[in-house]
Design a protein around this motif. Structure first.
Motif, PDB file in Angstrom:
ATOM      1  N   VAL A  30       0.812  -1.221   0.000  1.00 53.19           N
ATOM      2  CA  VAL A  30       0.000   0.000   0.000  1.00 53.19           C
ATOM      3  C   VAL A  30       0.844   1.270   0.000  1.00 53.19           C
ATOM      4  O   VAL A  30       0.335   2.372  -0.195  1.00 53.19           O
ATOM      5  N   ALA A  31       2.163   1.143   0.235  1.00 47.43           N
ATOM      6  CA  ALA A  31       3.036   2.317   0.248  1.00 47.43           C
ATOM      7  C   ALA A  31       4.467   1.921  -0.090  1.00 47.43           C
ATOM      8  O   ALA A  31       4.929   0.851   0.300  1.00 47.43           O
ATOM      9  N   GLU A  32       5.141   2.802  -0.831  1.00 48.04           N
ATOM     10  CA  GLU A  32       6.560   2.653  -1.136  1.00 48.04           C
ATOM     11  C   GLU A  32       7.243   3.977  -0.802  1.00 48.04           C
ATOM     12  O   GLU A  32       6.773   5.026  -1.226  1.00 48.04           O
ATOM     13  N   VAL A  33       8.321   3.914  -0.023  1.00 49.17           N
ATOM     14  CA  VAL A  33       9.046   5.138   0.326  1.00 49.17           C
ATOM     15  C   VAL A  33      10.545   4.948   0.087  1.00 49.17           C
ATOM     16  O   VAL A  33      11.066   3.839   0.231  1.00 49.17           O
ATOM     17  N   PRO A  34      11.251   6.048  -0.288  1.00 48.67           N
ATOM     18  CA  PRO A  34      12.658   5.941  -0.654  1.00 48.67           C
ATOM     19  C   PRO A  34      13.648   6.111   0.497  1.00 48.67           C
ATOM     20  O   PRO A  34      14.849   5.947   0.301  1.00 48.67           O
ATOM     21  N   ASP A  35      13.164   6.474   1.688  1.00 51.97           N
ATOM     22  CA  ASP A  35      14.083   6.676   2.804  1.00 51.97           C
ATOM     23  C   ASP A  35      13.357   6.496   4.129  1.00 51.97           C
ATOM     24  O   ASP A  35      12.124   6.432   4.182  1.00 51.97           O
ATOM     25  N   GLY A  36      14.137   6.435   5.205  1.00 54.34           N
ATOM     26  CA  GLY A  36      13.553   6.193   6.519  1.00 54.34           C
ATOM     27  C   GLY A  36      12.679   7.315   7.024  1.00 54.34           C
ATOM     28  O   GLY A  36      11.764   7.094   7.824  1.00 54.34           O
ATOM     29  N   ASP A  37      12.946   8.534   6.557  1.00 50.65           N
ATOM     30  CA  ASP A  37      12.178   9.699   7.017  1.00 50.65           C
ATOM     31  C   ASP A  37      10.683   9.579   6.729  1.00 50.65           C
ATOM     32  O   ASP A  37       9.860  10.078   7.487  1.00 50.65           O
ATOM     33  N   GLY A  38      10.351   8.958   5.604  1.00 50.54           N
ATOM     34  CA  GLY A  38       8.944   8.902   5.200  1.00 50.54           C
ATOM     35  C   GLY A  38       8.163   7.725   5.755  1.00 50.54           C
ATOM     36  O   GLY A  38       6.954   7.619   5.530  1.00 50.54           O
ATOM     37  N   VAL A  39       8.831   6.851   6.494  1.00 50.45           N
ATOM     38  CA  VAL A  39       8.197   5.600   6.917  1.00 50.45           C
ATOM     39  C   VAL A  39       7.025   5.829   7.874  1.00 50.45           C
ATOM     40  O   VAL A  39       5.914   5.357   7.638  1.00 50.45           O
ATOM     41  N   LEU A  40       7.257   6.544   8.958  1.00 52.13           N
ATOM     42  CA  LEU A  40       6.225   6.679   9.987  1.00 52.13           C
ATOM     43  C   LEU A  40       4.967   7.353   9.453  1.00 52.13           C
ATOM     44  O   LEU A  40       3.845   6.894   9.722  1.00 52.13           O
TER      45      LEU A  40
END
Length: 201
Positions: A30-40
């Motif tokens: 449901v989600a793809e993010v390129p770095d740890g900052d966007g995870v939460l």
């Protein structure tokens, strides 16, 4: 459906993982993010059940992102999926709250099974890495030793390290000397490289 987030700084890897997992009848990326900052933020926005996190990512690494997610959204599980199968990383990931740790060459069917098991509240760890971790023991470096060693690895002078961490140069040298002894290295650069290879930094 198990709602999954994939975080990896390589777009090709991220897309491939998502495509493979979306073939599973009970898993939806449901989600793809390129770095740890966007995870939460993505976990909250998409009501994610399981996060697949790489370790080495820009801005916030996968271990720090794991700790963030587990503190803020305890019901969300984390499975570390990394190229870097290092025992130090394994220990740090589990300490941060990860429920599993596998390497990227894990077959797709096994990865999907790992997601299901983690979602059920079980722990999944690469067997070879777990055996190596038991044989090797825990990270012998203190938090301060890790800090000054990481800076020394980047070529920062002792006086500069001392100013940045608010210690005397003598204390910094003592920490570096201790780290050199614990890693069995000949000098601080070799100690930093050894510690990095073992996932201790």
């Amino acid at each position: 459906m198990i709602r999954v987030l994939v975080a990896d700084d390589q777009a090709l890897v991220r897309g491939a993982l998502a495509a493979l997992l979306n073939l599973e009848p009970d898993i939806e990326v449901v989600a793809e993010v390129p770095d740890g900052d966007g995870v939460l933020d993505a976990v909250r926005e998409h009501a994610v059940d399981v996060c697949l996190l790489d370790i080495q990512m820009a801005r916030l690494d996968g271990i720090a992102a794991t700790a963030q997610v587990r503190a803020a959204v305890p019901g969300c599980r984390v499975l570390i999926v990394t190229t870097f199968g290092r025992t130090g990383y394994l220990r740090r990931a589990l300490e941060a709250g990860a429920s599993g740790f596998v390497v990227k060459d894990t077959p797709a069917a096994q990865l999907a099974d790992a997601i299901r098991r983690v979602h059920q509240g079980l722990r999944v760890v690469d067997q070879q890495l777990a055996a190596e971790s038991l044989a090797e023991g825990s990270n012998p470096l203190s938090e301060r030793e890790r800090q000054v060693l990481a800076m020394a690895r980047d070529g920062v002078a002792v006086a500069v390290i001392a100013r940045q961490v608010h210690l005397s140069p003598g204390t910094v040298r003592n920490h570096l000397s201790s780290a050199i002894g614990k890693t069995g290295a000949a000098n601080r650069i070799e100690a930093a490289n050894t510690a990095a290879q073992r996932g201790w930094l």
